[in-house]
Scaffold this motif. Structure first.
Motif, PDB file in Angstrom:
ATOM      1  N   MET A   1      48.116  36.788  52.203  1.00  0.00           N
ATOM      2  CA  MET A   1      46.912  37.370  52.770  1.00  0.00           C
ATOM      3  C   MET A   1      46.211  38.260  51.731  1.00  0.00           C
ATOM      4  O   MET A   1      45.004  38.220  51.627  1.00  0.00           O
ATOM      5  N   LEU A   2      46.978  39.053  50.997  1.00  0.00           N
ATOM      6  CA  LEU A   2      46.381  39.912  49.973  1.00  0.00           C
ATOM      7  C   LEU A   2      45.736  39.080  48.869  1.00  0.00           C
ATOM      8  O   LEU A   2      44.645  39.424  48.386  1.00  0.00           O
ATOM      9  N   ILE A   3      46.393  37.988  48.483  1.00  0.00           N
ATOM     10  CA  ILE A   3      45.840  37.142  47.421  1.00  0.00           C
ATOM     11  C   ILE A   3      44.546  36.497  47.888  1.00  0.00           C
ATOM     12  O   ILE A   3      43.552  36.480  47.155  1.00  0.00           O
ATOM     13  N   ALA A   4      44.525  35.990  49.112  1.00  0.00           N
ATOM     14  CA  ALA A   4      43.307  35.359  49.642  1.00  0.00           C
ATOM     15  C   ALA A   4      42.162  36.364  49.728  1.00  0.00           C
ATOM     16  O   ALA A   4      41.018  36.055  49.357  1.00  0.00           O
ATOM     17  N   GLU A   5      42.466  37.567  50.186  1.00  0.00           N
ATOM     18  CA  GLU A   5      41.415  38.587  50.287  1.00  0.00           C
ATOM     19  C   GLU A   5      40.985  39.066  48.909  1.00  0.00           C
ATOM     20  O   GLU A   5      39.799  39.275  48.656  1.00  0.00           O
ATOM     21  N   GLY A   6      41.967  39.199  48.004  1.00  0.00           N
ATOM     22  CA  GLY A   6      41.637  39.567  46.623  1.00  0.00           C
ATOM     23  C   GLY A   6      40.703  38.537  46.011  1.00  0.00           C
ATOM     24  O   GLY A   6      39.732  38.890  45.339  1.00  0.00           O
ATOM     25  N   ARG A   7      40.969  37.264  46.241  1.00  0.00           N
ATOM     26  CA  ARG A   7      40.122  36.179  45.715  1.00  0.00           C
ATOM     27  C   ARG A   7      38.674  36.370  46.169  1.00  0.00           C
ATOM     28  O   ARG A   7      37.742  36.267  45.376  1.00  0.00           O
ATOM     29  N   LYS A   8      38.498  36.652  47.462  1.00  0.00           N
ATOM     30  CA  LYS A   8      37.136  36.857  47.994  1.00  0.00           C
ATOM     31  C   LYS A   8      36.445  38.027  47.287  1.00  0.00           C
ATOM     32  O   LYS A   8      35.285  37.936  46.915  1.00  0.00           O
ATOM     33  N   HIS A   9      37.176  39.116  47.130  1.00  0.00           N
ATOM     34  CA  HIS A   9      36.593  40.308  46.500  1.00  0.00           C
ATOM     35  C   HIS A   9      36.291  40.065  45.019  1.00  0.00           C
ATOM     36  O   HIS A   9      35.245  40.492  44.527  1.00  0.00           O
ATOM     37  N   PHE A  10      37.200  39.395  44.300  1.00  0.00           N
ATOM     38  CA  PHE A  10      36.961  39.137  42.876  1.00  0.00           C
ATOM     39  C   PHE A  10      35.777  38.199  42.687  1.00  0.00           C
ATOM     40  O   PHE A  10      35.010  38.349  41.742  1.00  0.00           O
ATOM     41  N   LEU A  11      35.630  37.240  43.587  1.00  0.00           N
ATOM     42  CA  LEU A  11      34.468  36.341  43.499  1.00  0.00           C
ATOM     43  C   LEU A  11      33.166  37.106  43.752  1.00  0.00           C
ATOM     44  O   LEU A  11      32.161  36.855  43.100  1.00  0.00           O
ATOM     45  N   ARG A  12      33.207  38.021  44.704  1.00  0.00           N
ATOM     46  CA  ARG A  12      31.984  38.744  45.076  1.00  0.00           C
ATOM     47  C   ARG A  12      31.651  39.893  44.121  1.00  0.00           C
ATOM     48  O   ARG A  12      30.505  40.094  43.749  1.00  0.00           O
ATOM     49  N   TYR A  13      32.665  40.660  43.717  1.00  0.00           N
ATOM     50  CA  TYR A  13      32.427  41.885  42.958  1.00  0.00           C
ATOM     51  C   TYR A  13      32.913  41.843  41.513  1.00  0.00           C
ATOM     52  O   TYR A  13      32.632  42.757  40.745  1.00  0.00           O
ATOM     53  N   GLY A  14      33.694  40.827  41.170  1.00  0.00           N
ATOM     54  CA  GLY A  14      34.281  40.779  39.837  1.00  0.00           C
ATOM     55  C   GLY A  14      35.503  41.665  39.771  1.00  0.00           C
ATOM     56  O   GLY A  14      35.776  42.455  40.680  1.00  0.00           O
ATOM     57  N   LEU A  15      36.220  41.540  38.691  1.00  0.00           N
ATOM     58  CA  LEU A  15      37.430  42.339  38.504  1.00  0.00           C
ATOM     59  C   LEU A  15      37.094  43.827  38.418  1.00  0.00           C
ATOM     60  O   LEU A  15      37.753  44.659  39.025  1.00  0.00           O
ATOM     61  N   GLY A  16      36.037  44.152  37.700  1.00  0.00           N
ATOM     62  CA  GLY A  16      35.654  45.558  37.535  1.00  0.00           C
ATOM     63  C   GLY A  16      35.108  46.192  38.805  1.00  0.00           C
ATOM     64  O   GLY A  16      35.316  47.378  39.062  1.00  0.00           O
ATOM     65  N   VAL A  92      33.448  30.949  38.342  1.00  0.00           N
ATOM     66  CA  VAL A  92      33.324  32.410  38.395  1.00  0.00           C
ATOM     67  C   VAL A  92      34.666  33.091  38.096  1.00  0.00           C
ATOM     68  O   VAL A  92      34.728  34.025  37.292  1.00  0.00           O
ATOM     69  N   LEU A  93      35.739  32.618  38.730  1.00  0.00           N
ATOM     70  CA  LEU A  93      37.053  33.235  38.490  1.00  0.00           C
ATOM     71  C   LEU A  93      37.494  33.077  37.043  1.00  0.00           C
ATOM     72  O   LEU A  93      37.994  34.030  36.433  1.00  0.00           O
ATOM     73  N   ARG A  94      37.295  31.889  36.487  1.00  0.00           N
ATOM     74  CA  ARG A  94      37.700  31.653  35.094  1.00  0.00           C
ATOM     75  C   ARG A  94      36.878  32.524  34.143  1.00  0.00           C
ATOM     76  O   ARG A  94      37.411  33.107  33.193  1.00  0.00           O
ATOM     77  N   ALA A  95      35.564  32.624  34.390  1.00  0.00           N
ATOM     78  CA  ALA A  95      34.714  33.465  33.538  1.00  0.00           C
ATOM     79  C   ALA A  95      35.121  34.937  33.658  1.00  0.00           C
ATOM     80  O   ALA A  95      35.147  35.671  32.659  1.00  0.00           O
ATOM     81  N   GLU A  96      35.470  35.361  34.854  1.00  0.00           N
ATOM     82  CA  GLU A  96      35.928  36.739  35.065  1.00  0.00           C
ATOM     83  C   GLU A  96      37.248  36.975  34.334  1.00  0.00           C
ATOM     84  O   GLU A  96      37.475  38.030  33.748  1.00  0.00           O
ATOM     85  N   PHE A  97      38.103  35.972  34.349  1.00  0.00           N
ATOM     86  CA  PHE A  97      39.388  36.041  33.645  1.00  0.00           C
ATOM     87  C   PHE A  97      39.144  36.177  32.143  1.00  0.00           C
ATOM     88  O   PHE A  97      39.762  37.005  31.468  1.00  0.00           O
ATOM     89  N   GLU A  98      38.218  35.392  31.622  1.00  0.00           N
ATOM     90  CA  GLU A  98      37.883  35.460  30.200  1.00  0.00           C
ATOM     91  C   GLU A  98      37.314  36.832  29.836  1.00  0.00           C
ATOM     92  O   GLU A  98      37.704  37.439  28.838  1.00  0.00           O
ATOM     93  N   ALA A  99      36.385  37.323  30.654  1.00  0.00           N
ATOM     94  CA  ALA A  99      35.789  38.637  30.388  1.00  0.00           C
ATOM     95  C   ALA A  99      36.850  39.732  30.452  1.00  0.00           C
ATOM     96  O   ALA A  99      36.879  40.635  29.606  1.00  0.00           O
ATOM     97  N   GLY A 100      37.737  39.638  31.435  1.00  0.00           N
ATOM     98  CA  GLY A 100      38.827  40.613  31.540  1.00  0.00           C
ATOM     99  C   GLY A 100      39.737  40.571  30.323  1.00  0.00           C
ATOM    100  O   GLY A 100      40.190  41.606  29.839  1.00  0.00           O
TER     101      GLY A 100
END
Length: 186
Positions: A1-16, A92-100
Motif C-alpha cells: 500500500m505504501l509503495i502504491a501510494e508513493g508511486r502516485k505521489h512521485f508521479l505527481r510531485y516528483g521525488l523532491g 516520468v518515473l525513470r526521468a525522476e530516477f535519473e534526476a535523483g
C-alpha cells in the motif's frame, strides 16, 4: 500500500516534492509506519522503481514464453518495448530516477545497480530471442539492449516534453524502427 501510494505521489510531485508524511497519511498509515518499513522517502522511491522494473521484466518474460515462433516473439518484444518506453508513468518515473541520481550519491548508486540489472535481464531476453534461427542481430545482446534502453527512453522523454510536436505514435514508431534496424527476422 505504501509503495502504491508513493508511486502516485512521485508521479505527481516528483521525488523532491513528495512528502513522506503525506504519502503515509494517504496510504492510511502513520509516519512511523512508513519509517519502520523504509529509511525515508528516497528508499520508498527506490522500492517503487524496483517494483516497476520487476513488473516490466515479468511481463516481457511471460510474453515471450507464450510464443514459440521466433518471428512472432521478436514482434511481440519490439511492440512491448515500444509500449513500455512510451508509457507516460514509466517515462516520468525513470526521468525522476535519473534526476535523483544526478543529485544524490545514494540514488546514483541505486541507479547504477538497477541499470546493470536491467542490462543483464534485457540481454538475457535478447540472447533468448537470438537462439531462434529466424532472428539475427549484428550487435551483441548487451550492446543491443544498451542502445534500445537509452535511445528509446531519450526519445520518450523528448516526446513528453514536446507534446504534440512529436506524437506518442511517432515516438512508438521510431522505437519500433530502431528495434527493427538492430535486430531482424529471416
Amino acid at each position: 500500500m505504501l509503495i502504491a501510494e508513493g508511486r502516485k505521489h512521485f508521479l505527481r510531485y516528483g521525488l523532491g516534492g513528495a512528502v513522506a508524511e503525506k504519502i503515509a497519511e494517504d496510504a492510511g498509515y502513520s509516519r512511523g509506519a512508513l519509517y519502520s518499513n523504509f529509511d525515508g522517502k528516497e528508499e520508498l522511491f527506490l522500492a517503487v522503481i524496483q517494483q516497476e522494473q520487476a513488473l516490466h521484466l515479468n511481463f516481457l518474460r511471460s510474453l515471450l514464453n507464450d510464443e514459440p515462433s521466433g518471428k512472432k516473439r521478436l514482434k511481440k518484444m519490439r511492440d512491448a518495448i515500444a509500449d513500455l518506453m512510451t508509457d507516460h508513468d514509466w517515462v516520468v518515473l525513470r526521468a525522476e530516477f535519473e534526476a535523483g541520481a544526478l543529485r544524490s550519491e545514494r540514488i546514483r548508486q541505486s541507479f547504477v545497480e538497477v541499470h546493470r540489472q536491467q542490462l543483464r535481464d534485457g540481454s538475457e531476453l535478447i540472447r533468448d530471442l537470438l537462439r531462434s534461427p529466424e532472428v539475427t542481430s549484428s550487435l551483441k545482446p548487451e550492446d543491443f539492449i544498451t542502445v534500445i534502453i537509452n535511445l528509446a527512453h531519450g526519445l520518450a522523454v523528448t516526446q513528453r516534453i514536446l507534446g504534440t510536436e512529436l506524437s506518442q505514435k511517432n515516438t512508438r514508431s521510431l522505437i519500433q524502427s530502431l528495434f527493427d534496424h538492430l535486430i531482424s527476422s529471416a
